[in-house]
Write a protein that holds these residues in place. Structure first.
Motif, PDB file in Angstrom:
ATOM      1  N   ILE A   4       0.875  -1.167   0.000  1.00 49.55           N
ATOM      2  CA  ILE A   4       0.000   0.000   0.000  1.00 49.55           C
ATOM      3  C   ILE A   4       0.912   1.216   0.000  1.00 49.55           C
ATOM      4  CG2 ILE A   4      -1.795   1.250   1.256  1.00 49.55           C
ATOM      5  CD1 ILE A   4      -2.608  -1.459   2.493  1.00 49.55           C
ATOM      6  N   GLU A   5       0.769   2.095  -1.002  1.00 50.82           N
ATOM      7  CA  GLU A   5       1.732   3.193  -1.108  1.00 50.82           C
ATOM      8  C   GLU A   5       1.105   4.497  -1.594  1.00 50.82           C
ATOM      9  OE1 GLU A   5       4.897   2.654  -4.008  1.00 50.82           O
ATOM     10  OE2 GLU A   5       4.017   0.764  -4.649  1.00 50.82           O
ATOM     11  N   PRO A   6       0.579   5.270  -0.646  1.00 55.31           N
ATOM     12  CA  PRO A   6       0.066   6.598  -1.007  1.00 55.31           C
ATOM     13  C   PRO A   6       1.161   7.499  -1.570  1.00 55.31           C
ATOM     14  CG  PRO A   6      -0.670   5.947   1.182  1.00 55.31           C
ATOM     15  CD  PRO A   6       0.374   4.967   0.769  1.00 55.31           C
ATOM     16  N   MET A   7       0.799   8.267  -2.598  1.00 55.97           N
ATOM     17  CA  MET A   7       1.673   9.289  -3.170  1.00 55.97           C
ATOM     18  C   MET A   7       0.851  10.565  -3.253  1.00 55.97           C
ATOM     19  SD  MET A   7       3.065   6.947  -6.297  1.00 55.97           S
ATOM     20  CE  MET A   7       3.243   5.184  -6.005  1.00 55.97           C
ATOM     21  N   LEU A   8       1.358  11.642  -2.689  1.00 57.66           N
ATOM     22  CA  LEU A   8       0.619  12.888  -2.591  1.00 57.66           C
ATOM     23  C   LEU A   8       1.359  14.010  -3.301  1.00 57.66           C
ATOM     24  CD1 LEU A   8      -0.314  11.068  -0.144  1.00 57.66           C
ATOM     25  CD2 LEU A   8      -0.804  13.193   1.060  1.00 57.66           C
ATOM     26  N   ILE A   9       0.621  14.844  -4.032  1.00 58.68           N
ATOM     27  CA  ILE A   9       1.177  16.014  -4.707  1.00 58.68           C
ATOM     28  C   ILE A   9       0.644  17.259  -4.004  1.00 58.68           C
ATOM     29  CG2 ILE A   9       1.279  17.316  -6.861  1.00 58.68           C
ATOM     30  CD1 ILE A   9       1.023  14.667  -8.363  1.00 58.68           C
ATOM     31  N   ASP A  13       3.144  20.230 -11.932  1.00 57.31           N
ATOM     32  CA  ASP A  13       3.017  21.621 -11.475  1.00 57.31           C
ATOM     33  C   ASP A  13       4.235  22.099 -10.687  1.00 57.31           C
ATOM     34  OD1 ASP A  13       2.756  20.362  -9.025  1.00 57.31           O
ATOM     35  OD2 ASP A  13       0.675  20.955  -8.690  1.00 57.31           O
ATOM     36  N   GLY A  14       5.230  21.231 -10.490  1.00 51.82           N
ATOM     37  CA  GLY A  14       6.451  21.619  -9.806  1.00 51.82           C
ATOM     38  C   GLY A  14       6.342  21.644  -8.293  1.00 51.82           C
ATOM     39  N   SER A  15       5.177  21.293  -7.759  1.00 55.05           N
ATOM     40  CA  SER A  15       5.029  21.278  -6.307  1.00 55.05           C
ATOM     41  C   SER A  15       5.676  20.026  -5.730  1.00 55.05           C
ATOM     42  CB  SER A  15       3.561  21.370  -5.907  1.00 55.05           C
ATOM     43  OG  SER A  15       2.845  20.223  -6.319  1.00 55.05           O
ATOM     44  N   ARG A  16       5.847  20.021  -4.425  1.00 54.89           N
ATOM     45  CA  ARG A  16       6.522  18.906  -3.775  1.00 54.89           C
ATOM     46  C   ARG A  16       5.600  17.698  -3.621  1.00 54.89           C
ATOM     47  NH1 ARG A  16      10.924  21.160   0.633  1.00 54.89           N
ATOM     48  NH2 ARG A  16      12.166  22.312  -0.902  1.00 54.89           N
ATOM     49  N   ALA A  17       6.228  16.542  -3.393  1.00 53.86           N
ATOM     50  CA  ALA A  17       5.475  15.287  -3.284  1.00 53.86           C
ATOM     51  C   ALA A  17       5.983  14.492  -2.100  1.00 53.86           C
ATOM     52  CB  ALA A  17       5.611  14.473  -4.561  1.00 53.86           C
ATOM     53  N   ALA A  18       5.120  13.603  -1.591  1.00 51.45           N
ATOM     54  CA  ALA A  18       5.502  12.680  -0.523  1.00 51.45           C
ATOM     55  C   ALA A  18       5.016  11.282  -0.883  1.00 51.45           C
ATOM     56  CB  ALA A  18       4.914  13.119   0.816  1.00 51.45           C
ATOM     57  N   HIS A  19       5.753  10.285  -0.423  1.00 52.05           N
ATOM     58  CA  HIS A  19       5.463   8.885  -0.762  1.00 52.05           C
ATOM     59  C   HIS A  19       5.732   8.020   0.466  1.00 52.05           C
ATOM     60  CE1 HIS A  19       7.060   5.071  -3.009  1.00 52.05           C
ATOM     61  NE2 HIS A  19       5.797   4.913  -2.650  1.00 52.05           N
ATOM     62  N   THR A  20       4.734   7.264   0.891  1.00 56.85           N
ATOM     63  CA  THR A  20       4.895   6.318   1.990  1.00 56.85           C
ATOM     64  C   THR A  20       4.423   4.944   1.539  1.00 56.85           C
ATOM     65  OG1 THR A  20       2.717   6.915   2.874  1.00 56.85           O
ATOM     66  CG2 THR A  20       4.618   8.089   3.768  1.00 56.85           C
ATOM     67  N   GLU A  21       4.960   3.899   2.153  1.00 58.64           N
ATOM     68  CA  GLU A  21       4.607   2.545   1.707  1.00 58.64           C
ATOM     69  C   GLU A  21       4.951   1.524   2.780  1.00 58.64           C
ATOM     70  OE1 GLU A  21       5.738  -0.479  -2.035  1.00 58.64           O
ATOM     71  OE2 GLU A  21       7.031   1.227  -1.537  1.00 58.64           O
ATOM     72  N   HIS A  22       4.110   0.509   2.891  1.00 55.21           N
ATOM     73  CA  HIS A  22       4.418  -0.692   3.672  1.00 55.21           C
ATOM     74  C   HIS A  22       3.967  -1.917   2.885  1.00 55.21           C
ATOM     75  CE1 HIS A  22       6.177   0.352   7.462  1.00 55.21           C
ATOM     76  NE2 HIS A  22       5.188   1.113   7.865  1.00 55.21           N
ATOM     77  N   THR A  23       4.660  -3.029   3.108  1.00 52.59           N
ATOM     78  CA  THR A  23       4.188  -4.332   2.655  1.00 52.59           C
ATOM     79  C   THR A  23       3.300  -4.897   3.759  1.00 52.59           C
ATOM     80  OG1 THR A  23       6.178  -4.737   1.328  1.00 52.59           O
ATOM     81  CG2 THR A  23       4.873  -6.651   1.969  1.00 52.59           C
ATOM     82  N   VAL A  24       2.071  -5.247   3.395  1.00 55.78           N
ATOM     83  CA  VAL A  24       1.050  -5.605   4.381  1.00 55.78           C
ATOM     84  C   VAL A  24       0.444  -6.971   4.040  1.00 55.78           C
ATOM     85  CG1 VAL A  24      -1.143  -4.914   5.433  1.00 55.78           C
ATOM     86  CG2 VAL A  24       0.511  -3.164   4.707  1.00 55.78           C
ATOM     87  N   ALA A  25       0.362  -7.835   5.032  1.00 54.48           N
ATOM     88  CA  ALA A  25      -0.317  -9.119   4.862  1.00 54.48           C
ATOM     89  C   ALA A  25      -1.747  -8.992   5.368  1.00 54.48           C
ATOM     90  CB  ALA A  25       0.410 -10.215   5.635  1.00 54.48           C
ATOM     91  N   VAL A  26      -2.684  -9.477   4.567  1.00 61.38           N
ATOM     92  CA  VAL A  26      -4.080  -9.565   4.989  1.00 61.38           C
ATOM     93  C   VAL A  26      -4.236 -10.886   5.730  1.00 61.38           C
ATOM     94  CG1 VAL A  26      -6.476  -9.651   4.214  1.00 61.38           C
ATOM     95  CG2 VAL A  26      -4.806  -8.241   2.969  1.00 61.38           C
ATOM     96  N   THR A  27      -4.691 -10.837   6.985  1.00 60.95           N
ATOM     97  CA  THR A  27      -4.843 -12.057   7.766  1.00 60.95           C
ATOM     98  C   THR A  27      -6.191 -12.058   8.474  1.00 60.95           C
ATOM     99  OG1 THR A  27      -4.014 -11.432   9.960  1.00 60.95           O
ATOM    100  CG2 THR A  27      -2.358 -11.861   8.253  1.00 60.95           C
TER     101      THR A  27
END
Length: 255
Positions: A206-211, A231-245
């Protein structure tokens, strides 16, 4: 095709995830004004070597890429969203950095990303990064047996859109297993109750990417890899590998 992992497989994937977490922490600890992205890639390589792990990034070349990826670490700075190639331009005070890293250990892959500021943070960057982590947590919370892929995308997008941020067109998460990119696709925007049902043993990134500017458009830089905001604005990116259990989502790349 979506591979369902056994509980034993998940334990092995957790070990790969631990390597990823250690490498990202080491990169963050080393990052400072004057340090180059290439030096940070060297830090990540040292963690891989110490763990006896390999890189799923180094030499990776999907069909759209003009050249294989030349590093073990994606290091995206400021207006770069993802896939930044670590170069020799030193980081500067106030830079917003997204670090994406993967490891292969005993045939299993871990994949995660963090965003942080080098030196003094601008308030608007802190808000962007905090929202990216909030979106990641919302996506993880939706990764439960009985939900669907669309529920994850809906949870991520609700956080991003309500804060006024853009979500890069056509980019999102994916399945993870013996290779870095497997089925299913995990979009960062979706309709609740739609898409593939989530089952015990599915493993996804799951990896959100925001502009920051609120626009969804992006372009590929001349290196053929780095994806930048249009648009030249900054971005952020977060991610984890997640198991559905059956016991709830299990984050395999947690520190």
């Amino acid at each position: 095709m979506v591979e369902i992992k056994t509980d034993a497989d998940l334990l092995l994937m957790r070990e790969a995830g631990r390597v990823v977490a250690r490498a990202l922490q080491a990169v963050r600890d080393k990052a400072a004004p004057g340090v180059t992205p290439a030096e940070l890639d060297g830090v990540a390589r040292e963690v891989l070597a110490a763990a006896g792990a390999d890189s799923p990034f180094l030499g990776y070349r999907p069909g759209w890429a003009p050249v294989p990826f030349p590093a073990t670490l994606c290091l995206s700075v400021n207006d770069a969203i993802v896939h930044g190639v670590p170069g020799t331009v030193p980081l500067a005070d106030g830079d917003l950095v997204s670090a994406d890293f993967g490891a292969v250990l005993d045939g299993w892959v871990g994949d995660a990303a963090i965003s942080f500021t080098v030196g003094r943070a601008r308030p608007e960057d802190t808000r962007l990064i905090d929202t990216a982590y909030e979106a990641l947590e919302a996506g993880i919370a939706a990764a439960v047996v009985g939900n669907r892929i669309g529920d994850i995308g809906h949870a991520v997008a609700r956080v991003c859109r309500s804060a006024g941020y853009g979500i890069p067109d056509g980019m999102g998460g994916h399945g993870v297993g013996r290779t870095m990119h497997e089925g299913p696709d995990v979009p960062n925007e979706g309709r609740p109750g739609r898409g593939m049902p989530l089952r015990h043993g599915m493993v996804i990134a799951i990896e959100p990417m925001l502009i920051a500017g609120g626009d969804d458009h992006h372009y590929t830089a001349a290196d053929g890899w780095t994806i930048r905001t249009l648009d030249g604005s900054r971005a952020a990116h977060t991610e984890h590998t997640v198991a559905v259990t059956d016991a709830g989502p299990r984050v395999l790349t947690a520190p």
